[in-house]
Design an enzyme around this catalytic site. Structure first.
Site, PDB file in Angstrom:
ATOM      1  CG  ASN A 130      -2.173  -0.846   0.927  1.00 59.32           C
ATOM      2  OD1 ASN A 130      -2.770  -0.766   0.036  1.00 59.32           O
ATOM      3  ND2 ASN A 130      -2.683  -1.759   1.831  1.00 59.32           N
ATOM      4  CB  THR A 141       5.348   0.533  -2.639  1.00 61.14           C
ATOM      5  OG1 THR A 141       6.225  -0.038  -1.279  1.00 61.14           O
ATOM      6  CG2 THR A 141       6.192   0.670  -3.814  1.00 61.14           C
ATOM      7  CG  ASP A 189      -0.195  -7.466   5.268  1.00 63.63           C
ATOM      8  OD1 ASP A 189       0.368  -8.469   5.762  1.00 63.63           O
ATOM      9  OD2 ASP A 189       0.344  -6.574   5.420  1.00 63.63           O
ATOM     10  N   GLY A 211      -0.978  -9.627   8.923  1.00 60.88           N
ATOM     11  CA  GLY A 211      -2.022  -8.811   8.360  1.00 60.88           C
ATOM     12  C   GLY A 211      -2.378  -7.807   8.371  1.00 60.88           C
ATOM     13  CE1 TYR A 269       8.587  -8.744  10.472  1.00 61.26           C
ATOM     14  CE2 TYR A 269       8.991  -9.485  12.404  1.00 61.26           C
ATOM     15  CZ  TYR A 269       8.735  -8.415  11.744  1.00 61.26           C
ATOM     16  OH  TYR A 269       8.371  -7.181  12.200  1.00 61.26           O
ATOM     17  NE  ARG A 304       7.848  -9.294   5.844  1.00 63.77           N
ATOM     18  CZ  ARG A 304       8.110  -8.128   6.569  1.00 63.77           C
ATOM     19  NH1 ARG A 304       7.010  -7.597   7.262  1.00 63.77           N
ATOM     20  NH2 ARG A 304       9.185  -7.589   6.548  1.00 63.77           N
TER      21      ARG A 304
HETATM   22  O1  F6P Z   1       2.943  -5.712   5.352  1.00 67.36           O
HETATM   23  C1  F6P Z   1       3.407  -6.952   5.558  1.00 67.36           C
HETATM   24  C2  F6P Z   1       3.596  -7.077   7.295  1.00 67.36           C
HETATM   25  O2  F6P Z   1       4.434  -8.344   7.474  1.00 67.36           O
HETATM   26  C3  F6P Z   1       2.469  -6.874   7.914  1.00 67.36           C
HETATM   27  O3  F6P Z   1       1.662  -8.202   8.014  1.00 67.36           O
HETATM   28  C4  F6P Z   1       2.966  -6.503   9.530  1.00 67.36           C
HETATM   29  O4  F6P Z   1       2.027  -5.911  10.092  1.00 67.36           O
HETATM   30  C5  F6P Z   1       4.158  -5.786   8.858  1.00 67.36           C
HETATM   31  O5  F6P Z   1       4.514  -6.057   7.728  1.00 67.36           O
HETATM   32  C6  F6P Z   1       5.413  -5.853   9.826  1.00 67.36           C
HETATM   33  O6  F6P Z   1       6.195  -4.572   9.273  1.00 67.36           O
HETATM   34  P1  F6P Z   1       7.882  -4.868   9.695  1.00 67.36           P
HETATM   35  O7  F6P Z   1       8.258  -5.482   8.611  1.00 67.36           O
HETATM   36  O8  F6P Z   1       8.156  -3.094   9.429  1.00 67.36           O
HETATM   37  O9  F6P Z   1       8.214  -5.071  10.931  1.00 67.36           O
END
Ligand code: F6P
Length: 349
Positions: free
Chosen positions: A114, A116, A138, A181, A267, A270
């Site tokens: 979002n 970006t 997300d 999320g 994490y 991700r």
């Molecule tokens: O947007 C992806 C995300 O992993 C979200 O789910 C989470 O709230 C956020 O990024 C965490 O951000 P950062 O990487 O800055 O800790």
């Protein structure tokens, strides 16, 4: 016909997610093979444009990255249009514009979430030839039905929930799992349904703690030995210190007396190799973005609508979030099977 080669820049910004490299590969290979363009990778998101840090991407450098998690270009959360009080808001955007011109870029593909896409829109308004590519675990980007990264995150979260079932059963416990999320509950809803969550709490549906407790106690009275509670990280909680999962576990313990444990997945969701579904979506988005560069369709974001790859104006995307509608069909299906969403809609146990 244009005589000189077109030169296109690619950057990835915001939080990383599985599939970014597949998208970079899709843009880059199509730009080189199909359209004979030069491709430049911008390092660490918009920071790379501020610091003029780039690498030239040849076709061979784009090979072997399809299955890699993260991003070969690096990323950062720099928001070029966000300044502290007293700072000149034009300094960083002007620097970006200057470097874009010095690098002889004719187009810039911005892969991101979002934040970006909002920056991409503002840069387009500054006169840069921008194309947005949506990515995030997300799945909350307005204008597209799906983002890559989401499917992998749901798989990881579902596997984690599957693994919690055995300990929950052995110890007769309530197991709370918090998934990511941000303000959207897409990962919680999909992994919660796929993993057989008994209670699924989404940021989009305000919950009543008494109802959550009632549901868990009724399950225990009906000799259901354990319960799985899936919570989105963005659900309401009092105080900022605790995570949503820890907060909910404490509330459940207090309200029911049942033995309760929490897991914060974090994490892990991700990281690592993207699923085939994410690789395919990222490849479709990337190749389409290169086609848009060729057709000079700028100021737009690639999107998936009703199964087809298309584009939407960046000006319509920026600053919005795609949340779950409370009447989403998966919520209705869950309710009809007795899943508790923490609100007062009727449910069976
Ligand atoms: O947007 C992806 C995300 O992993 C979200 O789910 C989470 O709230 C956020 O990024 C965490 O951000 P950062 O990487 O800055 O800790």
């Amino acid at each position: 016909m244009r005589s000189k080669k077109m030169r296109v820049g690619i950057l990835s910004a915001g939080g990383d997610c599985p599939g970014i490299n597949a998208a970079i590969r899709g843009v880059g290979k199509t730009a080189i093979v199909e359209y004979g363009m030069d491709v430049v990778g911008i390092i660490n998101g918009f920071s790379g444009l501020v610091e003029k840090q780039t690498i030239s991407l040849s076709e061979s450098q784009l090979s072997g990255i399809l299955t890699l998690g993260g991003t070969i270009l690096g990323t950062s959360r720099l928001k070029p249009f966000k300044v502290n009080e007293g700072e000149d808001p034009t300094v960083i955007p002007s620097l970006i514009k200057k470097h874009y011109e010095e690098l002889n870029l004719e187009a810039l593909v911005c892969i991101g979430g979002n934040g970006t896409q909002k920056t991409a829109d503002l840069l387009a308004k500054e006169g840069l030839n921008i194309i947005g590519v949506p990515k995030t675990i997300d799945n909350d980007i307005w204008g597209t039905d799906l983002t890559f990264g989401f499917d992998t995150a749901v798989h990881i979260a579902t596997e984690a929930i599957d693994r919690l079932h055995t300990t929950a059963n052995s110890h007769k416990r309530v197991m709370v799992i918090e998934v990511m999320g941000h303000h959207a509950g897409w990962i919680a809803l999909y992994s919660g349904i796929a993993g057989g969550g008994d209670v699924i709490l989404l940021p989009e549906i305000p919950y009543d703690m008494e109802l959550v407790a009632k549901c868990l106690l009724e399950r225990s009275h009906k000799k259901k030995p354990y319960s799985i509670v899936v919570v989105g990280e963005g659900i309401f909680k009092e105080g900022k210190k605790k995570s949503a999962g820890a907060y909910m576990a404490k509330q459940i313990k207090r309200a029911t007396g049942l033995e309760t444990r929490e897991t914060i997945l974090g994490y892990i969701q991700r990281g690592g190799t993207p699923t085939a579904t994410d690789r395919i979506l990222a490849t479709r988005f990337g190749t389409y973005a290169a086609q848009m560069v060729h057709n000079r369709e700028f100021g737009k974001m690639v999107a998936l609508r009703n199964g087809l790859v298309t584009s939407v104006p960046l000006s319509e995307v920026g600053g919005k979030t795609r949340l779950i509608e409370p009447d989403h069909s998966l919520i209705a299906k869950g309710r009809s099977m007795g899943v508790c969403f923490g609100d007062c809609t009727k449910r069976k146990i």
